[in-house]
Design a protein around this motif. Structure first.
Motif, PDB file in Angstrom:
ATOM      1  N   CYS A  59      -4.592   1.315   1.313  1.00  0.00           N
ATOM      2  CA  CYS A  59      -4.748   0.246   2.301  1.00  0.00           C
ATOM      3  C   CYS A  59      -6.212  -0.167   2.405  1.00  0.00           C
ATOM      4  O   CYS A  59      -6.529  -1.367   2.418  1.00  0.00           O
ATOM      5  CB  CYS A  59      -4.224   0.709   3.656  1.00  0.00           C
ATOM      6  N   GLN A  60      -7.108   0.815   2.473  1.00  0.00           N
ATOM      7  CA  GLN A  60      -8.533   0.511   2.548  1.00  0.00           C
ATOM      8  C   GLN A  60      -9.005  -0.200   1.289  1.00  0.00           C
ATOM      9  O   GLN A  60      -9.854  -1.101   1.362  1.00  0.00           O
ATOM     10  CB  GLN A  60      -9.322   1.799   2.770  1.00  0.00           C
ATOM     11  N   GLN A  61      -8.452   0.188   0.133  1.00  0.00           N
ATOM     12  CA  GLN A  61      -8.807  -0.484  -1.104  1.00  0.00           C
ATOM     13  C   GLN A  61      -8.385  -1.949  -1.078  1.00  0.00           C
ATOM     14  O   GLN A  61      -9.136  -2.841  -1.494  1.00  0.00           O
ATOM     15  CB  GLN A  61      -8.149   0.234  -2.291  1.00  0.00           C
ATOM     16  N   ILE A  79      -5.134  -0.163   9.037  1.00  0.00           N
ATOM     17  CA  ILE A  79      -5.712   1.121   8.617  1.00  0.00           C
ATOM     18  C   ILE A  79      -5.325   2.230   9.592  1.00  0.00           C
ATOM     19  O   ILE A  79      -4.930   3.338   9.176  1.00  0.00           O
ATOM     20  CB  ILE A  79      -7.239   0.992   8.497  1.00  0.00           C
ATOM     21  N   THR A  97      -3.384   5.526   3.366  1.00  0.00           N
ATOM     22  CA  THR A  97      -4.589   4.988   3.973  1.00  0.00           C
ATOM     23  C   THR A  97      -5.590   4.548   2.919  1.00  0.00           C
ATOM     24  O   THR A  97      -6.224   3.487   3.042  1.00  0.00           O
ATOM     25  CB  THR A  97      -5.228   6.033   4.896  1.00  0.00           C
ATOM     26  N   ALA A  98      -5.754   5.351   1.869  1.00  0.00           N
ATOM     27  CA  ALA A  98      -6.744   5.023   0.835  1.00  0.00           C
ATOM     28  C   ALA A  98      -6.413   3.708   0.136  1.00  0.00           C
ATOM     29  O   ALA A  98      -7.297   2.868  -0.079  1.00  0.00           O
ATOM     30  CB  ALA A  98      -6.836   6.161  -0.179  1.00  0.00           C
ATOM     31  N   ALA A 113      -7.028  -5.956   9.990  1.00  0.00           N
ATOM     32  CA  ALA A 113      -7.282  -4.879   9.031  1.00  0.00           C
ATOM     33  C   ALA A 113      -7.399  -3.532   9.741  1.00  0.00           C
ATOM     34  O   ALA A 113      -6.900  -2.508   9.259  1.00  0.00           O
ATOM     35  CB  ALA A 113      -8.551  -5.185   8.236  1.00  0.00           C
ATOM     36  N   GLU A 114      -8.073  -3.514  10.896  1.00  0.00           N
ATOM     37  CA  GLU A 114      -8.216  -2.259  11.638  1.00  0.00           C
ATOM     38  C   GLU A 114      -6.875  -1.715  12.092  1.00  0.00           C
ATOM     39  O   GLU A 114      -6.622  -0.504  12.024  1.00  0.00           O
ATOM     40  CB  GLU A 114      -9.135  -2.475  12.847  1.00  0.00           C
ATOM     41  N   GLU A 158       0.842  -1.176   0.000  1.00  0.00           N
ATOM     42  CA  GLU A 158       0.000   0.000   0.000  1.00  0.00           C
ATOM     43  C   GLU A 158       0.889   1.241   0.000  1.00  0.00           C
ATOM     44  O   GLU A 158       2.065   1.176   0.306  1.00  0.00           O
ATOM     45  CB  GLU A 158      -0.905   0.017   1.240  1.00  0.00           C
ATOM     46  N   VAL A 195      -7.967  -3.789   1.587  1.00  0.00           N
ATOM     47  CA  VAL A 195      -8.839  -4.475   2.538  1.00  0.00           C
ATOM     48  C   VAL A 195     -10.162  -4.829   1.872  1.00  0.00           C
ATOM     49  O   VAL A 195     -10.700  -5.925   2.055  1.00  0.00           O
ATOM     50  CB  VAL A 195      -9.061  -3.609   3.791  1.00  0.00           C
ATOM     51  N   ARG A 196     -10.702  -3.899   1.065  1.00  0.00           N
ATOM     52  CA  ARG A 196     -11.961  -4.174   0.365  1.00  0.00           C
ATOM     53  C   ARG A 196     -11.793  -5.313  -0.626  1.00  0.00           C
ATOM     54  O   ARG A 196     -12.666  -6.175  -0.767  1.00  0.00           O
ATOM     55  CB  ARG A 196     -12.454  -2.917  -0.350  1.00  0.00           C
ATOM     56  N   SER A 209     -12.000  -8.568   0.957  1.00  0.00           N
ATOM     57  CA  SER A 209     -13.216  -8.824   1.721  1.00  0.00           C
ATOM     58  C   SER A 209     -13.963 -10.048   1.221  1.00  0.00           C
ATOM     59  O   SER A 209     -14.953 -10.467   1.835  1.00  0.00           O
ATOM     60  CB  SER A 209     -14.135  -7.589   1.672  1.00  0.00           C
TER      61      SER A 209
END
Length: 464
Positions: A147-149, A425, A144-145, A421-422, A141, A151-152, A155
């Motif tokens: 990383c969130q992508q 992030i 943050t963005a 994941a938390e 990553e 994680v999604r 999912s």
């Protein structure tokens, strides 16, 4: 069955494949284990087996073990976004598992459950969507963005099926941090801001990029990973248990108490030539000769809670430094109201937990020097793991390699030593603003000679 993606890469060659072989050789995984490699490189199964042979070869091990293990390894080449390549991999796996089932002479209904990584995309992509366990290395990553992508995108698997691996979390001394803190009453009363002056988490390497991709090996990612792993273990409160959920909950509380990093509390550096050792920009893998990629970063973070308010956590990570070392140094305040005769000879006490190269825990304490005079000196009280536990005869007492421990945790579904994941992030939330600022303001890292302690600015930052 185990599928290794990127099977020809550095991580797989140096860590994962040798670890799988060692676990198989020690009978910690089933003897009819199947290993499937997948990568972009075009090679046959036979070529892949020769590659594994080089990765696992050791003259002290029986040749028969290696030959038998290699027969259990298979390979499929292709691009990761090609459904046809993935389908070919799954077909190869199914054929090998069918042959294994026939060799066991078991009815189909008694077939044991296989462990593998499978994509849970829609059925139109021709992937089966059965239960899986995924072991992911340190992801690439950028903020943050992204990383969130990521994680999604993951999912498709449940969180308890994803194991984000960092081999330092499998180090014996990292795991011992929790025992050291919560099983010894002598530390419970002094593990706070009243007694601790600062905490330093240091990861140093004495080599440069060594042919690895220049843009990947550096940045401030090393310090970021230290933040949400080792630092959180040092600063967390006592969990209700050592279960994954309880440990992760306490680590997450620590990360939520840390303010985002700023340029005022960060020092970055890039190593330059010293003697015959080339600088970072001279490395053949570095295409951009004006690159501002950092090979060293030092950051000062503060955990804003009642236990740690005002205590700086100094995090350092870098390449091409004086030596190779990974350790946690906890420095205590000076003795208040000290006797005048001792006032000029009392350096601060320190508790050092060294992860590598020599696993040890030691106290730095004051002691009277033997003799007729009254002279004091700081000495080390050591617990050397190699010396203390070498007499133990049980096989499980062997100091297992970090990856052996972590891969066994994956197989057992035990996620205490992996990052959620938390956590990931919130860790990125600490570093993303300053990483964007470094890029937007085109901040040039401070140069430091190859083989030195790092940029002078790091010492100035730590002394504030």
């Amino acid at each position: 069955s185990v599928v290794v993606f990127g099977a020809d890469g550095d991580l797989a060659s140096k860590k994962i494949l040798p670890t799988l072989f060692n676990l198989w050789r020690r009978k910690l995984v089933p003897r009819d284990l199947l290993v499937f490699g997948f990568a972009r490189a075009p090679m046959t199964t036979e070529t892949f087996r020769k590659h594994i042979f080089k990765c696992v070869y050791h003259p002290s091990q029986p040749q028969g073990d290696r030959k038998e293990f290699l027969q259990r390894c298979h390979y499929q080449s292709g691009q990761f976004d090609e459904p046809e390549a993935m389908e070919a991999l799954l077909r190869q796996r199914e054929e090998a598992e069918a042959a294994r089932l026939a060799a066991r002479q078991q009815p189909a209904g008694s077939r044991p459950q296989a462990l593998h990584f499978q994509d849970r995309r829609p059925a139109s992509a021709s992937f089966d969507a059965v239960g899986a366990a995924a072991e992911a290395g340190v992801p690439e990553e950028q903020d943050t963005a992204s990383c969130q992508q990521m994680v999604r995108e993951l999912s498709m698997l449940r969180e308890d099926e994803i194991f984000r691996i960092d081999h330092y979390l499998g180090k014996e001394l990292v795991m011992n941090l929790l025992v050291l803190r919560f099983a010894n009453v002598c530390f419970q009363g002094i593990w706070n801001r009243q007694y601790i002056k600062n905490v330093q988490v240091i990861f140093k390497e004495d080599f440069g990029t060594q042919g690895r991709r220049g843009g990947w090996v550096a940045r401030a990612r090393g310090v970021r990973h230290l933040c949400h792993q080792v630092m959180a273990l040092v600063a967390m409160e006592q969990p209700l248990s050592f279960s994954a959920g309880d440990i992760r909950a306490e680590k997450l509380k620590v990360l939520k108490c840390v303010q985002p990093l700023t340029l005022d509390t960060l020092c970055t550096g890039q190593y330059v030539r010293c003697g015959n050792s080339p600088g970072y920009l001279e490395e053949p893998t570095v295409v951009d000769k004006q690159s501002r990629t950092e090979t060293f970063a030092a950051a000062v973070l503060h955990v804003h809670n009642p236990r740690w308010e005002g205590v700086p956590f100094v995090l350092k990570a870098g390449k091409a430094l004086t030596d190779r070392k990974a350790e946690v140094r906890i420095q205590f305040h000076n003795v208040p109201g000290v006797i005048s005769d001792l006032a000029n000879s009392l350096p601060a006490n320190e508790l050092v937990v060294r992860l590598q190269p020599e696993e040890t825990i030691y106290w730095k304490v004051q002691n009277k020097v033997p003799g007729l005079g009254f002279e004091t000196n700081q000495i080390r009280m050591d617990l050397l793991y190699a010396t203390k536990f070498q007499q133990r005869k049980l096989p499980e007492a062997r100091a297992a390699a970090a990856y052996e421990r972590l891969l066994l945790d994956v197989l057992a579904g035990q996620s205490s030593n992996f990052v959620s994941a938390e956590e990931l992030i919130h860790s990125w939330a600490i570093f993303t603003p300053v990483l964007h600022q470094l890029r937007e303001e085109k901040v040039v890292p401070e140069p430091y000679p190859y083989g030195s302690r790092g940029p002078p600015g790091a010492d100035e930052l730590a002394s504030r």
